[in-house]
Enzyme design. Sequence first.
Site, PDB file in Angstrom:
ATOM      1  N   GLU A 144       0.772  -1.110   0.130  1.00  0.00           N
ATOM      2  CA  GLU A 144      -0.052  -0.096  -0.055  1.00  0.00           C
ATOM      3  C   GLU A 144       0.882   1.085  -0.063  1.00  0.00           C
ATOM      4  O   GLU A 144       0.580   2.254   0.568  1.00  0.00           O
ATOM      5  CB  GLU A 144      -1.017  -0.013   1.229  1.00  0.00           C
ATOM      6  CG  GLU A 144      -1.902  -1.199   1.081  1.00  0.00           C
ATOM      7  CD  GLU A 144      -3.249  -0.917   1.555  1.00  0.00           C
ATOM      8  OE1 GLU A 144      -3.722   0.167   1.994  1.00  0.00           O
ATOM      9  OE2 GLU A 144      -3.945  -2.072   1.794  1.00  0.00           O
TER      10      GLU A 144
HETATM   11  N1  COS Z   1      -6.439  11.749  -3.856  1.00  0.00           N
HETATM   12  C1  COS Z   1      -6.923  11.984  -5.123  1.00  0.00           C
HETATM   13  N2  COS Z   1      -6.143  12.382  -6.156  1.00  0.00           N
HETATM   14  C2  COS Z   1      -4.792  12.246  -5.970  1.00  0.00           C
HETATM   15  C3  COS Z   1      -4.381  11.478  -4.929  1.00  0.00           C
HETATM   16  C4  COS Z   1      -5.272  11.655  -3.642  1.00  0.00           C
HETATM   17  N3  COS Z   1      -4.787  11.175  -2.578  1.00  0.00           N
HETATM   18  N4  COS Z   1      -3.086  11.564  -4.925  1.00  0.00           N
HETATM   19  C5  COS Z   1      -2.723  11.867  -6.443  1.00  0.00           C
HETATM   20  N5  COS Z   1      -3.986  12.019  -6.915  1.00  0.00           N
HETATM   21  C6  COS Z   1      -4.137  12.633  -8.251  1.00  0.00           C
HETATM   22  C7  COS Z   1      -3.291  13.766  -8.556  1.00  0.00           C
HETATM   23  O1  COS Z   1      -3.903  15.294  -8.270  1.00  0.00           O
HETATM   24  C8  COS Z   1      -3.027  13.757 -10.160  1.00  0.00           C
HETATM   25  O2  COS Z   1      -4.139  14.098 -10.614  1.00  0.00           O
HETATM   26  P1  COS Z   1      -3.908  15.293 -12.162  1.00  0.00           P
HETATM   27  O3  COS Z   1      -3.154  14.014 -13.288  1.00  0.00           O
HETATM   28  O4  COS Z   1      -5.381  15.460 -12.389  1.00  0.00           O
HETATM   29  O5  COS Z   1      -3.244  16.310 -11.752  1.00  0.00           O
HETATM   30  C9  COS Z   1      -2.994  12.530 -10.432  1.00  0.00           C
HETATM   31  O6  COS Z   1      -3.499  11.684  -9.171  1.00  0.00           O
HETATM   32  C10 COS Z   1      -1.576  11.659 -10.469  1.00  0.00           C
HETATM   33  O7  COS Z   1      -0.727  12.374  -9.313  1.00  0.00           O
HETATM   34  P2  COS Z   1       0.904  12.465  -9.601  1.00  0.00           P
HETATM   35  O8  COS Z   1       1.100  13.335 -10.794  1.00  0.00           O
HETATM   36  O9  COS Z   1       1.291  12.882  -8.181  1.00  0.00           O
HETATM   37  O10 COS Z   1       1.273  11.102  -9.893  1.00  0.00           O
HETATM   38  P3  COS Z   1       2.544  10.134  -9.878  1.00  0.00           P
HETATM   39  O11 COS Z   1       2.901   9.317 -11.070  1.00  0.00           O
HETATM   40  O12 COS Z   1       3.737  11.470  -9.692  1.00  0.00           O
HETATM   41  O13 COS Z   1       2.406   9.414  -8.565  1.00  0.00           O
HETATM   42  C11 COS Z   1       2.397   8.574  -6.561  1.00  0.00           C
HETATM   43  C12 COS Z   1       1.983   9.841  -7.364  1.00  0.00           C
HETATM   44  C13 COS Z   1       3.887   8.279  -6.061  1.00  0.00           C
HETATM   45  C14 COS Z   1       1.630   9.282  -4.914  1.00  0.00           C
HETATM   46  C15 COS Z   1       1.347   7.557  -6.598  1.00  0.00           C
HETATM   47  O14 COS Z   1       1.908   6.785  -7.898  1.00  0.00           O
HETATM   48  C16 COS Z   1       1.384   6.503  -5.618  1.00  0.00           C
HETATM   49  O15 COS Z   1       0.863   6.359  -4.531  1.00  0.00           O
HETATM   50  N6  COS Z   1       1.945   5.329  -5.765  1.00  0.00           N
HETATM   51  C17 COS Z   1       2.290   4.302  -4.870  1.00  0.00           C
HETATM   52  C18 COS Z   1       0.967   3.411  -5.285  1.00  0.00           C
HETATM   53  C19 COS Z   1       1.054   2.090  -4.248  1.00  0.00           C
HETATM   54  O16 COS Z   1       0.290   2.296  -3.053  1.00  0.00           O
HETATM   55  N7  COS Z   1       1.213   1.083  -4.720  1.00  0.00           N
HETATM   56  C20 COS Z   1       1.019  -0.361  -4.005  1.00  0.00           C
HETATM   57  C21 COS Z   1       0.011  -1.186  -4.585  1.00  0.00           C
HETATM   58  S1  COS Z   1      -1.448  -1.362  -3.648  1.00  0.00           S
HETATM   59  S2  COS Z   1      -0.514  -2.961  -2.530  1.00  0.00           S
END
Ligand code: COS
Length: 391
Positions: free
Chosen positions: A375
């Site tokens: 996660e």
């Molecule tokens: N709630 C709503 N929207 C969200 C959000 C949240 N908590 N976090 C990010 N977003 C949205 C952003 O606002 C952005 O929207 P726009 O494209 O409209 O601008 C979009 O999602 C993409 O966000 P971002 O540009 O920050 O994406 P990145 O590719 O840089 O990645 C992280 C962001 C690293 C935070 C994300 O990829 C992540 O959480 N990765 C881990 C995933 C994970 O937990 N994997 C484990 C699998 S489950 S066991």
Amino acid sequence: MNQDATELSATGMDFSLSEEHLMIKDMARDFAKNELLPGVIERDENQKFPKELINRMGELGFFGMMADPQYGGGGLDAISYVLAMEEIAKVDASAAVMMSVNNSLVCWGLQEFGSEAQKEKYLTPLAKGEVIGAFCLSEPEAGSDATSQKTTAVDMGDHYLLNGTKNWITNGSTASTYLVFAQTDASKRTHGINVFIVEKNTPGFSIGPKENKLGIRGSDTHSLMFTDVRVPKENRIGADGFGFTFAMKTLAGGRIGIAAQALGIASGAFERSVAYAKERKTFGKPIADHQSIQFKLADMNTQIEAARLLTLKAAWLKDTHQDYVTASSTAKLFASKVAMDTTIEAVQIHGGYGYVREFHVERMMRDAKITQIYEGTSEIQKIVISRALLK
Ligand code: COS
């Protein structure tokens, strides 16, 4: 409420739990002690979680704690969920992760963003614990970088055609209902991802062998394969392109669950360490009388208390409809480190006994590690936290 508590709540701070919270905590503790503890070593050893025990957890309401009673859920708050998760994870972290995925990723996601028909058909049996769900985001080449989904979903008019592979899926073979993420338009990056409800027996959907894991071995983890799997259009959750937002929003709540799981692993190892330190004698006295052990216990307790406060604060923010994204990442980042550090110390306190199965703490040490990985790894949590700080 005593006078001190009244004064505190007048200033907006109140650390006391309600009677209902305490009842839920006690109920979860009793269940964990009486029904999860016997057999926990065998479940770890054999990598099997009996169906009857899953059913029992379902009957007791552990799988749909926060879901609306209208859909068979418990209608409880996130604080109740954290309290129950800690008690379950103290004894069996595998049971806790099954619970966490079903409650915070699958049920919560369906409840918040599912259509009425999806809630009736899928949320109700999931929240009642009659069936279990799985959250299928990770892929062989997309874990932290969740945007890089290779699984595709092609719009065929009345249905989508899914192709691809998912990895590290908790409840992989136990589940009946799968939330599966896929690219519908790679050129749109995050806005070209959708999430679909896929039923287990859909033709073209197959489950890979069980992963042979370091920890949380009682829970089943599998890869999943999709070959021309037809998914009815009505099984897409939300508007076209909503999948990535769905993933981020559900994971923000999911991380509170994993923080609570980590907290439970840590407090379980701590409680065992205190009991052992009072019993075990060296140099003519209980090891609890040696300052080296006393200081370890004091450090463990301090860390656990801080992890508990961070986790409950994140839950409280969620319950009071405030922004909890940073708080949930902070709680998970910290609590997972506490789980790792505490369980390593617990093994050290137990000495040679800590290194064998019968004393439980070696399993807890193995179980703790995953809380820094799934996660969102600790590094991902730092990205989420630092972005919020610097924005
Ligand atoms: N709630 C709503 N929207 C969200 C959000 C949240 N908590 N976090 C990010 N977003 C949205 C952003 O606002 C952005 O929207 P726009 O494209 O409209 O601008 C979009 O999602 C993409 O966000 P971002 O540009 O920050 O994406 P990145 O590719 O840089 O990645 C992280 C962001 C690293 C935070 C994300 O990829 C992540 O959480 N990765 C881990 C995933 C994970 O937990 N994997 C484990 C699998 S489950 S066991």
